[in-house]
Design a protein around this motif. Structure first.
Motif, PDB file in Angstrom:
ATOM      1  N   TYR A   1       2.393  48.016  -0.083  1.00 31.13           N
ATOM      2  CA  TYR A   1       3.267  47.418  -1.031  1.00 31.13           C
ATOM      3  C   TYR A   1       4.293  46.732   0.029  1.00 31.13           C
ATOM      4  O   TYR A   1       4.707  45.541  -0.350  1.00 31.13           O
ATOM      5  CB  TYR A   1       3.951  48.562  -1.794  1.00 31.13           C
ATOM      6  CG  TYR A   1       5.047  48.047  -2.770  1.00 31.13           C
ATOM      7  CD1 TYR A   1       4.543  47.865  -4.068  1.00 31.13           C
ATOM      8  CD2 TYR A   1       6.319  47.971  -2.399  1.00 31.13           C
ATOM      9  CE1 TYR A   1       5.734  47.393  -5.099  1.00 31.13           C
ATOM     10  CE2 TYR A   1       7.348  47.527  -3.330  1.00 31.13           C
ATOM     11  CZ  TYR A   1       6.722  47.245  -4.535  1.00 31.13           C
ATOM     12  OH  TYR A   1       7.947  46.577  -5.456  1.00 31.13           O
ATOM     13  N   PHE A   2       4.797  47.296   0.869  1.00 29.32           N
ATOM     14  CA  PHE A   2       5.705  46.746   2.050  1.00 29.32           C
ATOM     15  C   PHE A   2       5.259  45.456   2.229  1.00 29.32           C
ATOM     16  O   PHE A   2       5.704  44.484   2.349  1.00 29.32           O
ATOM     17  CB  PHE A   2       5.842  47.678   3.076  1.00 29.32           C
ATOM     18  CG  PHE A   2       6.713  48.908   2.813  1.00 29.32           C
ATOM     19  CD1 PHE A   2       7.113  49.170   1.882  1.00 29.32           C
ATOM     20  CD2 PHE A   2       6.584  49.679   4.010  1.00 29.32           C
ATOM     21  CE1 PHE A   2       8.227  50.054   1.654  1.00 29.32           C
ATOM     22  CE2 PHE A   2       7.515  50.766   3.998  1.00 29.32           C
ATOM     23  CZ  PHE A   2       8.308  51.183   2.709  1.00 29.32           C
ATOM     24  N   GLU A   3       3.767  45.372   2.725  1.00 24.06           N
ATOM     25  CA  GLU A   3       3.111  44.027   3.311  1.00 24.06           C
ATOM     26  C   GLU A   3       3.213  43.047   1.858  1.00 24.06           C
ATOM     27  O   GLU A   3       3.302  42.034   2.079  1.00 24.06           O
ATOM     28  CB  GLU A   3       1.784  44.557   3.784  1.00 24.06           C
ATOM     29  CG  GLU A   3       1.066  43.190   4.004  1.00 24.06           C
ATOM     30  CD  GLU A   3      -0.420  43.360   4.659  1.00 24.06           C
ATOM     31  OE1 GLU A   3      -0.818  42.600   5.219  1.00 24.06           O
ATOM     32  OE2 GLU A   3      -0.902  44.538   4.283  1.00 24.06           O
ATOM     33  N   ARG A   4       2.718  43.474   0.863  1.00 24.09           N
ATOM     34  CA  ARG A   4       2.107  42.732  -0.430  1.00 24.09           C
ATOM     35  C   ARG A   4       3.598  42.261  -0.811  1.00 24.09           C
ATOM     36  O   ARG A   4       4.006  40.808  -1.244  1.00 24.09           O
ATOM     37  CB  ARG A   4       1.492  43.400  -1.250  1.00 24.09           C
ATOM     38  CG  ARG A   4       1.081  42.638  -2.611  1.00 24.09           C
ATOM     39  CD  ARG A   4       0.230  43.142  -3.573  1.00 24.09           C
ATOM     40  NE  ARG A   4       0.920  44.186  -4.144  1.00 24.09           N
ATOM     41  CZ  ARG A   4       0.719  45.466  -3.846  1.00 24.09           C
ATOM     42  NH1 ARG A   4      -0.130  45.875  -2.965  1.00 24.09           N
ATOM     43  NH2 ARG A   4       1.466  46.358  -4.696  1.00 24.09           N
ATOM     44  N   GLU A   5       4.662  42.989  -1.154  1.00 23.90           N
ATOM     45  CA  GLU A   5       5.872  42.755  -1.787  1.00 23.90           C
ATOM     46  C   GLU A   5       7.054  42.151  -1.417  1.00 23.90           C
ATOM     47  O   GLU A   5       7.751  41.361  -1.409  1.00 23.90           O
ATOM     48  CB  GLU A   5       6.304  44.081  -2.852  1.00 23.90           C
ATOM     49  CG  GLU A   5       5.126  44.284  -3.915  1.00 23.90           C
ATOM     50  CD  GLU A   5       4.671  43.170  -4.835  1.00 23.90           C
ATOM     51  OE1 GLU A   5       5.536  42.333  -5.222  1.00 23.90           O
ATOM     52  OE2 GLU A   5       3.562  43.106  -5.493  1.00 23.90           O
ATOM     53  N   TRP A   6       7.202  42.814  -0.106  1.00 28.75           N
ATOM     54  CA  TRP A   6       8.325  42.502   1.012  1.00 28.75           C
ATOM     55  C   TRP A   6       7.883  41.959   2.102  1.00 28.75           C
ATOM     56  O   TRP A   6       8.792  41.711   2.844  1.00 28.75           O
ATOM     57  CB  TRP A   6       9.118  43.841   1.177  1.00 28.75           C
ATOM     58  CG  TRP A   6       9.434  44.360  -0.138  1.00 28.75           C
ATOM     59  CD1 TRP A   6       9.818  43.666  -1.376  1.00 28.75           C
ATOM     60  CD2 TRP A   6      10.173  45.891  -0.171  1.00 28.75           C
ATOM     61  NE1 TRP A   6      10.414  44.708  -2.064  1.00 28.75           N
ATOM     62  CE2 TRP A   6      10.398  45.874  -1.648  1.00 28.75           C
ATOM     63  CE3 TRP A   6      10.049  46.852   0.505  1.00 28.75           C
ATOM     64  CZ2 TRP A   6      10.982  47.039  -2.061  1.00 28.75           C
ATOM     65  CZ3 TRP A   6      10.410  48.066   0.114  1.00 28.75           C
ATOM     66  CH2 TRP A   6      10.974  48.318  -1.312  1.00 28.75           C
ATOM     67  N   HIS A   7       6.673  41.638   2.445  1.00 27.08           N
ATOM     68  CA  HIS A   7       6.100  40.941   3.402  1.00 27.08           C
ATOM     69  C   HIS A   7       6.639  41.389   4.924  1.00 27.08           C
ATOM     70  O   HIS A   7       7.046  40.817   5.865  1.00 27.08           O
ATOM     71  CB  HIS A   7       6.526  39.529   3.461  1.00 27.08           C
ATOM     72  CG  HIS A   7       6.071  38.625   2.144  1.00 27.08           C
ATOM     73  ND1 HIS A   7       4.667  38.622   1.798  1.00 27.08           N
ATOM     74  CD2 HIS A   7       6.916  38.356   1.160  1.00 27.08           C
ATOM     75  CE1 HIS A   7       4.840  38.102   0.456  1.00 27.08           C
ATOM     76  NE2 HIS A   7       5.941  37.979   0.153  1.00 27.08           N
ATOM     77  N   VAL A   8       6.784  42.916   4.683  1.00 24.62           N
ATOM     78  CA  VAL A   8       7.147  43.583   6.248  1.00 24.62           C
ATOM     79  C   VAL A   8       5.989  43.261   7.018  1.00 24.62           C
ATOM     80  O   VAL A   8       4.872  43.883   6.814  1.00 24.62           O
ATOM     81  CB  VAL A   8       7.263  44.939   5.712  1.00 24.62           C
ATOM     82  CG1 VAL A   8       7.831  45.865   6.950  1.00 24.62           C
ATOM     83  CG2 VAL A   8       8.447  45.188   4.603  1.00 24.62           C
ATOM     84  N   PRO A   9       6.492  43.088   8.246  1.00 21.30           N
ATOM     85  CA  PRO A   9       5.222  42.828   9.422  1.00 21.30           C
ATOM     86  C   PRO A   9       4.884  43.810   9.749  1.00 21.30           C
ATOM     87  O   PRO A   9       5.326  45.035   9.617  1.00 21.30           O
ATOM     88  CB  PRO A   9       5.932  42.179  10.496  1.00 21.30           C
ATOM     89  CG  PRO A   9       7.253  41.506   9.840  1.00 21.30           C
ATOM     90  CD  PRO A   9       7.585  42.521   8.787  1.00 21.30           C
ATOM     91  N   GLN A  10       3.492  44.051  10.404  1.00 20.98           N
ATOM     92  CA  GLN A  10       2.612  45.184  10.881  1.00 20.98           C
ATOM     93  C   GLN A  10       3.611  46.083  12.008  1.00 20.98           C
ATOM     94  O   GLN A  10       3.656  47.258  11.887  1.00 20.98           O
ATOM     95  CB  GLN A  10       1.328  44.749  11.602  1.00 20.98           C
ATOM     96  CG  GLN A  10       0.719  45.855  11.811  1.00 20.98           C
ATOM     97  CD  GLN A  10      -0.176  46.618  10.716  1.00 20.98           C
ATOM     98  OE1 GLN A  10      -0.535  46.035  10.044  1.00 20.98           O
ATOM     99  NE2 GLN A  10      -0.059  47.862  10.831  1.00 20.98           N
TER     100      GLN A  10
END
Length: 220
Positions: free
Chosen positions: A120-129
């Motif tokens: 969800y962090f990656e998909r919705e908020w584009h939080v880097p790895q």
């Protein structure tokens, strides 16, 4: 009741890892049915698996005609149906301690680091790895600091989290230590946890449950 057991699992799932340990400690044979959480967007989202678990999560333990969900509830079910090699101590006070330690991992550490949270962090908020990995490390370290403090010098701590036989607490702790190592945490800062991890992994029940020994683990 039909005693056939089938575990819907994923090799690197912490919750499934807990249940594998519990089944092994009980000496219960089971069929492993892999559910790949990443392939083709995640096999847990397929309609046929949603029939087994509407949450779309592993593990699910199929016992005869029953579908059992939620790893902690599954482990206590195993203890009630097959009381030999108990996963919980004999007294209410000790059972409370073991449940408290187990839930520290299962309720306070693991949900914050679950795959669906990170996705969800990656998909919705584009939080880097790197930031996602730091999130994981933060919550594991904070939880382990508390866990270690609850073990050190406590009269009930023995070779394992509670006494000299593995319990529900050890079933939850060992998969989380695996995750800690996976995310690059120096677990040496938690010497009691590391000592208990070594004692657990020396037992065949824990060794056979390791992620890398599962039939769906990638071939290295």
């Amino acid at each position: 009741m039909n005693d056939r057991l089938r575990l819907y699992s994923y090799w690197r799932s912490s919750a499934a890892y807990r249940v594998r340990i519990g089944l092994n400690l009980k000496g219960l044979p089971y069929e492993s049915y892999p559910v790949h959480l990443l392939r083709d967007g995640g096999e847990q989202h397929r309609p046929e698996f949603r029939t087994a678990n509407p949450q779309g999560l592993v593990p699910v333990l199929e016992h005869g005609q029953r579908m059992l969900r939620q790893s902690m509830a599954i482990l206590e079910y195993l203890d009630e149906v097959w009381p030999e090699s108990p996963l919980l101590p004999a007294t209410a006070r000790d059972r409370q301690r073991v449940r408290g330690l187990a839930q520290l991992v299962a309720c306070d550490i693991h949900p914050l680091n679950n795959l669906r949270v990170l996705q969800y962090f990656e998909r919705e908020w584009h939080v880097p790895q790197p930031e996602r990995d730091e999130w994981v490390r933060h919550w594991i370290i904070e939880g382990f600091e508390a866990f270690e403090a609850m073990l050190v010098d406590h009269p009930s701590t023995g070779a394992f989290c509670d006494g000299d036989m593995p319990t529900l607490a050890d079933c939850c702790l060992i998969p989380q230590v695996y995750n800690a190592r996976r995310f690059g945490i120096d677990v040496a800062r938690f010497p009691t946890i590391v000592r208990i991890e070594q004692a657990c992994l020396a037992l065949p029940a824990f060794d056979a449950a390791r992620p890398e020994k599962q039939p769906d683990a990638p071939v290295s």
